[in-house]
Design a protein around this motif. Structure first.
Motif, PDB file in Angstrom:
ATOM      1  N   ARG A  80      24.684 -32.459  12.876  1.00  0.00           N
ATOM      2  CA  ARG A  80      24.891 -33.875  12.564  1.00  0.00           C
ATOM      3  C   ARG A  80      26.273 -34.155  11.966  1.00  0.00           C
ATOM      4  O   ARG A  80      26.762 -35.271  12.057  1.00  0.00           O
ATOM      5  N   SER A 128      28.327 -35.350  14.806  1.00  0.00           N
ATOM      6  CA  SER A 128      27.781 -36.440  15.622  1.00  0.00           C
ATOM      7  C   SER A 128      28.858 -37.397  16.102  1.00  0.00           C
ATOM      8  O   SER A 128      29.909 -37.550  15.452  1.00  0.00           O
ATOM      9  N   GLN A 175      25.082 -36.814  19.632  1.00  0.00           N
ATOM     10  CA  GLN A 175      24.776 -38.023  18.883  1.00  0.00           C
ATOM     11  C   GLN A 175      23.466 -37.841  18.116  1.00  0.00           C
ATOM     12  O   GLN A 175      22.726 -36.883  18.335  1.00  0.00           O
ATOM     13  N   ASP A 176      23.175 -38.787  17.224  1.00  0.00           N
ATOM     14  CA  ASP A 176      21.914 -38.764  16.490  1.00  0.00           C
ATOM     15  C   ASP A 176      20.846 -39.608  17.169  1.00  0.00           C
ATOM     16  O   ASP A 176      19.652 -39.363  17.006  1.00  0.00           O
TER      17      ASP A 176
END
Length: 276
Positions: free
Chosen positions: A88, A91, A101-102
């Motif tokens: 993360r 990200s 991406q999250d």
């Protein structure tokens, strides 16, 4: 053998790097399809339980298949989960056909799909991470024990048995958690006017239309590659749940070169997509 063309494929919870992962089956599945978009919806690599001493070639083959997809024009979206939350910090990274991406908003034939892993709804992950990690380790060993018992059952001509599914269906708290998870996800999707909400995390493959007084949405969960061996596929404006069988369309044992150069393949991904 000719690969199946699929518009969108969603897989999650492969947990590469753990004993419970069915990496060989996942690599076979990926080798049998040609998706326009591949969404890896969290917990693909299990960084929580990663062991330097355990990452066999079957697990590397899954990574090879993903990179091959991207190098040949497939849009690959890696969405982070709790077991790969380390990613993360990187990200919103975009390299050629690959993105990290999250969460993801995707438009499919005029409809909006909201895709994310789902651990944001899990209080044990957010507030008691060490308990969640301990539970994850216990789950991994339960799956390993279950696999050995099913091997014995198979030798005896008996049907396989799933400990974890039995626990989920019989323990009231587990049933309530799954129900609460689905309600939370669908309520938010309806509030945001999304036609589809696509999650992973709970290892419960499902496609279900949900309606409340504010509207309706289609809830989809891609399941996992530890117990269920499932994926979501979108074609011709319809979603379906794919379940891996013992007779896959195509296997990867007969590929010309079983070894691969990771750096070379990453370079291919970048330059092939840059030409487009």
């Amino acid at each position: 053998m000719k690969k199946r063309k699929v518009e969108v494929v969603v897989i999650s919870d492969a947990h590469l790097g753990t004993y419970g992962c069915h990496a060989k089956e996942l690599a076979n599945y990926l080798a049998s399809i040609k998706p326009k978009t591949l969404i890896l919806n969290g917990d693909i690599i299990d960084i929580w339980q990663f062991r330097k001493s355990y990452f066999p070639k079957e697990h590397l083959k899954v990574i090879k298949q993903i990179i091959n997809c991207a190098s040949k024009g497939t849009k690959v979206h890696y969405l982070t989960g709790n077991h790969d939350e380390f990613l993360r910090k990187f990200s919103d990274t975009f390299v050629g056909n690959f993105s990290l991406q999250d969460k993801l908003l995707l438009e499919l034939d005029g409809k909006k799909a909201w895709v994310f892993h789902g651990d944001v709804f899990d209080a044990s992950v957010q507030h008691s991470k060490w308990i969640a990690k301990l539970g994850g380790l216990g789950y991994d060993y339960l799956i390993l024990l279950n696999r050995f018992i099913n091997w014995c059952l198979n030798k005896l001509g008996k049907e396989p048995y799933s400990f974890s599914k039995k626990i989920k269906s019989s323990v009231k708290k587990a049933v309530k958690f799954i129900g609460d998870f689905e309600i939370t996800a669908t309520d938010l999707a309806i509030e945001k006017k999304y036609d589809y909400v696509i999650c992973g995390h709970i290892h419960e493959p499902k496609i279900k239309e949900v309606e409340n007084k504010f509207g309706k949405t289609l809830y989809l969960n891609s399941g996992d590659w530890v117990e269920n061996l499932t994926a979501l596929e979108y074609n011709n404006k319809r979603w379906k749940l794919y379940r891996y069988s013992n007779n896959p369309i195509q296997t990867i044992e007969n590929e010309e070169n079983d070894n691969f150069d990771m750096e070379n393949l990453l370079t291919q991904v970048y330059f092939n997509s840059a030409r487009k």
